[in-house]
Design a protein around this motif. Sequence first.
Motif, PDB file in Angstrom:
ATOM      1  N   LEU A  63       5.916  -0.072  -9.375  1.00 12.79           N
ATOM      2  CA  LEU A  63       4.475   0.046  -9.157  1.00 12.79           C
ATOM      3  C   LEU A  63       3.752  -1.176  -9.703  1.00 12.79           C
ATOM      4  O   LEU A  63       2.870  -1.751  -9.042  1.00 12.79           O
ATOM      5  CB  LEU A  63       3.962   1.326  -9.826  1.00 12.79           C
ATOM      6  CG  LEU A  63       2.474   1.652  -9.669  1.00 12.79           C
ATOM      7  CD1 LEU A  63       2.131   1.905  -8.209  1.00 12.79           C
ATOM      8  CD2 LEU A  63       2.110   2.875 -10.510  1.00 12.79           C
ATOM      9  N   GLY A  64       4.109  -1.602 -10.916  1.00 15.64           N
ATOM     10  CA  GLY A  64       3.477  -2.782 -11.501  1.00 15.64           C
ATOM     11  C   GLY A  64       3.782  -4.051 -10.728  1.00 15.64           C
ATOM     12  O   GLY A  64       2.910  -4.917 -10.564  1.00 15.64           O
ATOM     13  N   ALA A  65       5.026  -4.187 -10.230  1.00 18.79           N
ATOM     14  CA  ALA A  65       5.392  -5.378  -9.462  1.00 18.79           C
ATOM     15  C   ALA A  65       4.596  -5.449  -8.158  1.00 18.79           C
ATOM     16  O   ALA A  65       4.117  -6.522  -7.770  1.00 18.79           O
ATOM     17  CB  ALA A  65       6.890  -5.368  -9.167  1.00 18.79           C
ATOM     18  N   ASN A  86      11.919  -3.838  -1.388  1.00 17.61           N
ATOM     19  CA  ASN A  86      12.780  -3.165  -2.352  1.00 17.61           C
ATOM     20  C   ASN A  86      11.976  -2.278  -3.299  1.00 17.61           C
ATOM     21  O   ASN A  86      12.381  -1.155  -3.603  1.00 17.61           O
ATOM     22  CB  ASN A  86      13.556  -4.212  -3.157  1.00 17.61           C
ATOM     23  CG  ASN A  86      14.334  -3.601  -4.295  1.00 17.61           C
ATOM     24  OD1 ASN A  86      15.364  -2.968  -4.095  1.00 17.61           O
ATOM     25  ND2 ASN A  86      13.839  -3.762  -5.511  1.00 17.61           N
ATOM     26  N   CYS A  87      10.830  -2.778  -3.764  1.00 14.48           N
ATOM     27  CA  CYS A  87       9.997  -1.983  -4.673  1.00 14.48           C
ATOM     28  C   CYS A  87       9.378  -0.783  -3.963  1.00 14.48           C
ATOM     29  O   CYS A  87       9.009   0.200  -4.618  1.00 14.48           O
ATOM     30  CB  CYS A  87       8.886  -2.857  -5.266  1.00 14.48           C
ATOM     31  SG  CYS A  87       9.471  -4.159  -6.370  1.00 14.48           S
ATOM     32  N   SER A  88       9.247  -0.856  -2.646  1.00 16.02           N
ATOM     33  CA  SER A  88       8.591   0.220  -1.900  1.00 16.02           C
ATOM     34  C   SER A  88       9.564   1.246  -1.341  1.00 16.02           C
ATOM     35  O   SER A  88       9.138   2.335  -0.938  1.00 16.02           O
ATOM     36  CB  SER A  88       7.786  -0.371  -0.733  1.00 16.02           C
ATOM     37  OG  SER A  88       6.894  -1.367  -1.181  1.00 16.02           O
ATOM     38  N   ILE A  89      10.860   0.921  -1.316  1.00 12.70           N
ATOM     39  CA  ILE A  89      11.797   1.753  -0.567  1.00 12.70           C
ATOM     40  C   ILE A  89      12.367   2.904  -1.378  1.00 12.70           C
ATOM     41  O   ILE A  89      12.839   3.897  -0.815  1.00 12.70           O
ATOM     42  CB  ILE A  89      12.938   0.891  -0.001  1.00 12.70           C
ATOM     43  CG1 ILE A  89      13.558   1.566   1.213  1.00 12.70           C
ATOM     44  CG2 ILE A  89      13.998   0.611  -1.064  1.00 12.70           C
ATOM     45  CD1 ILE A  89      14.501   0.688   1.985  1.00 12.70           C
ATOM     46  N   ASN A  90      12.344   2.822  -2.707  1.00  5.64           N
ATOM     47  CA  ASN A  90      12.952   3.882  -3.515  1.00  5.64           C
ATOM     48  C   ASN A  90      12.332   5.260  -3.276  1.00  5.64           C
ATOM     49  O   ASN A  90      13.067   6.241  -3.126  1.00  5.64           O
ATOM     50  CB  ASN A  90      12.896   3.518  -5.001  1.00  5.64           C
ATOM     51  CG  ASN A  90      13.914   2.447  -5.363  1.00  5.64           C
ATOM     52  OD1 ASN A  90      14.868   2.208  -4.635  1.00  5.64           O
ATOM     53  ND2 ASN A  90      13.708   1.788  -6.482  1.00  5.64           N
ATOM     54  N   PRO A  91      10.986   5.408  -3.255  1.00 10.35           N
ATOM     55  CA  PRO A  91      10.426   6.736  -2.940  1.00 10.35           C
ATOM     56  C   PRO A  91      10.857   7.254  -1.577  1.00 10.35           C
ATOM     57  O   PRO A  91      11.064   8.460  -1.400  1.00 10.35           O
ATOM     58  CB  PRO A  91       8.906   6.486  -2.978  1.00 10.35           C
ATOM     59  CG  PRO A  91       8.744   5.313  -3.878  1.00 10.35           C
ATOM     60  CD  PRO A  91       9.921   4.446  -3.611  1.00 10.35           C
ATOM     61  N   ILE A  94       0.842  -1.208   0.000  1.00 12.57           N
ATOM     62  CA  ILE A  94       0.000   0.000   0.000  1.00 12.57           C
ATOM     63  C   ILE A  94       0.872   1.250   0.000  1.00 12.57           C
ATOM     64  O   ILE A  94       0.685   2.175  -0.804  1.00 12.57           O
ATOM     65  CB  ILE A  94      -0.944  -0.010   1.213  1.00 12.57           C
ATOM     66  CG1 ILE A  94      -1.950  -1.168   1.091  1.00 12.57           C
ATOM     67  CG2 ILE A  94      -1.672   1.323   1.340  1.00 12.57           C
ATOM     68  CD1 ILE A  94      -2.842  -1.329   2.300  1.00 12.57           C
ATOM     69  N   PHE A  95       1.879   1.278   0.902  1.00  8.16           N
ATOM     70  CA  PHE A  95       2.773   2.438   0.958  1.00  8.16           C
ATOM     71  C   PHE A  95       3.643   2.521  -0.295  1.00  8.16           C
ATOM     72  O   PHE A  95       3.927   3.618  -0.791  1.00  8.16           O
ATOM     73  CB  PHE A  95       3.656   2.353   2.209  1.00  8.16           C
ATOM     74  CG  PHE A  95       2.892   2.460   3.499  1.00  8.16           C
ATOM     75  CD1 PHE A  95       2.461   3.692   3.965  1.00  8.16           C
ATOM     76  CD2 PHE A  95       2.587   1.331   4.233  1.00  8.16           C
ATOM     77  CE1 PHE A  95       1.751   3.801   5.153  1.00  8.16           C
ATOM     78  CE2 PHE A  95       1.873   1.419   5.423  1.00  8.16           C
ATOM     79  CZ  PHE A  95       1.454   2.660   5.886  1.00  8.16           C
ATOM     80  N   GLY A  96       4.063   1.354  -0.815  1.00 12.73           N
ATOM     81  CA  GLY A  96       4.875   1.358  -2.028  1.00 12.73           C
ATOM     82  C   GLY A  96       4.122   1.860  -3.243  1.00 12.73           C
ATOM     83  O   GLY A  96       4.668   2.605  -4.059  1.00 12.73           O
ATOM     84  N   VAL A  97       2.865   1.464  -3.371  1.00 17.25           N
ATOM     85  CA  VAL A  97       2.043   1.931  -4.490  1.00 17.25           C
ATOM     86  C   VAL A  97       1.828   3.441  -4.392  1.00 17.25           C
ATOM     87  O   VAL A  97       1.916   4.167  -5.402  1.00 17.25           O
ATOM     88  CB  VAL A  97       0.693   1.181  -4.505  1.00 17.25           C
ATOM     89  CG1 VAL A  97      -0.291   1.861  -5.458  1.00 17.25           C
ATOM     90  CG2 VAL A  97       0.895  -0.277  -4.925  1.00 17.25           C
ATOM     91  N   MET A  98       1.576   3.940  -3.179  1.00 17.53           N
ATOM     92  CA  MET A  98       1.399   5.386  -3.004  1.00 17.53           C
ATOM     93  C   MET A  98       2.682   6.142  -3.340  1.00 17.53           C
ATOM     94  O   MET A  98       2.653   7.165  -4.043  1.00 17.53           O
ATOM     95  CB  MET A  98       0.980   5.673  -1.558  1.00 17.53           C
ATOM     96  CG  MET A  98      -0.398   5.151  -1.192  1.00 17.53           C
ATOM     97  SD  MET A  98      -0.759   5.327   0.576  1.00 17.53           S
ATOM     98  CE  MET A  98      -0.578   7.093   0.798  1.00 17.53           C
ATOM     99  N   GLY A  99       3.835   5.640  -2.868  1.00 14.70           N
ATOM    100  CA  GLY A  99       5.104   6.327  -3.122  1.00 14.70           C
ATOM    101  C   GLY A  99       5.491   6.309  -4.586  1.00 14.70           C
ATOM    102  O   GLY A  99       5.816   7.363  -5.166  1.00 14.70           O
TER     103      GLY A  99
END
Length: 330
Positions: free
Chosen positions: A90-92, A281-286, A56-61
């Motif tokens: 985002l897609g992952a 990993n997918c969520s941490i970049n933002p 959820i947080f990764g998609v928002m970021g």
Amino acid sequence: MSNDSLESWSTLNASWEDIGAENGTDLSPKDGFDYELSPYLIANILISVSILLFSIFGVMGNGTVTWFLVFCMRRNPFTIFILHLAVADLGALMSLSSFLIMKVLSSFSDTITNLHLLSVFECSFFFMYNTGQYLLTAISMDRCVSVVFPLWHRCHQPPHFSTLVCASIWIISFLLTVNGMVLLIFTVTRYPFFYLLLVNAMLCLPLMTVSTLVLFIKVYFRSKQRKKGKALTAILLALLFFLFLAFPLTCVLLICFFTPLINNNVESVTISVALLCSCLNCSINPLIYFLIGRNKRARSRESMKVILRRLFKEEENCREKREVPVQTRM
């Protein structure tokens, strides 16, 4: 494509019912909820819930980064790479979340539709997951060349080099994923993505490791009189987190392919932990962009838009300053 081939193919699709059956518990809904939960099943449930929360947080970021780079800022070669990476992450995250939700629903219904949807979401996740690996490998190599050979990088780089590289990566990743789906449909092999994962481990991992090491040496061991760029620091952190969080999934799946199944429960939990690492990993970049780009001396809170503009504008300003002397000499 038969029902059995779908169940036997999916490495990520270790069903919770199999875990319960191996521990002597029947998890079918017809028996109600009067059963004893095994530790492996509880671990899988907790990990799945954690993945959904982090997603959820990764998609928002990543959605915020994508929206900002598309609508609020003039794109340059560097931000084009970042934009495509955010879209892949985002897609992952969306594919992995959909896969887990369908996994829960399929526990209560063994229809062929659920199995097909699970396969679609899993293929979609592998597509985005591999695209993210290729994009970050290309980013690391591009930044490495820009630091080691700055004059050659800014004078000999084609105008639309970043766009062409990103488009090629999406096409190659799509073709490799389609190839895996064809192998799945015709049941040529039980592990259709084995060769794809092997290429990732043998190509992306060495290139990214060497590029990260070169960037680390050039950034943190060069003269103290030169200011370290925030954008380059953010890329370095993204590469380090990628090496520690994203590649474990590739390594775990390859180990599962090469070694015989000793314990299905341990394998299932191990793959779930690797998926959690990939989700992080997918969520941490933002979050990295936010922490590196923010002004630590500012007393008031800054919006994400201001922080991203400062981070990516710095790279654009540095590029323009480097191009001015070259144009003056000419």
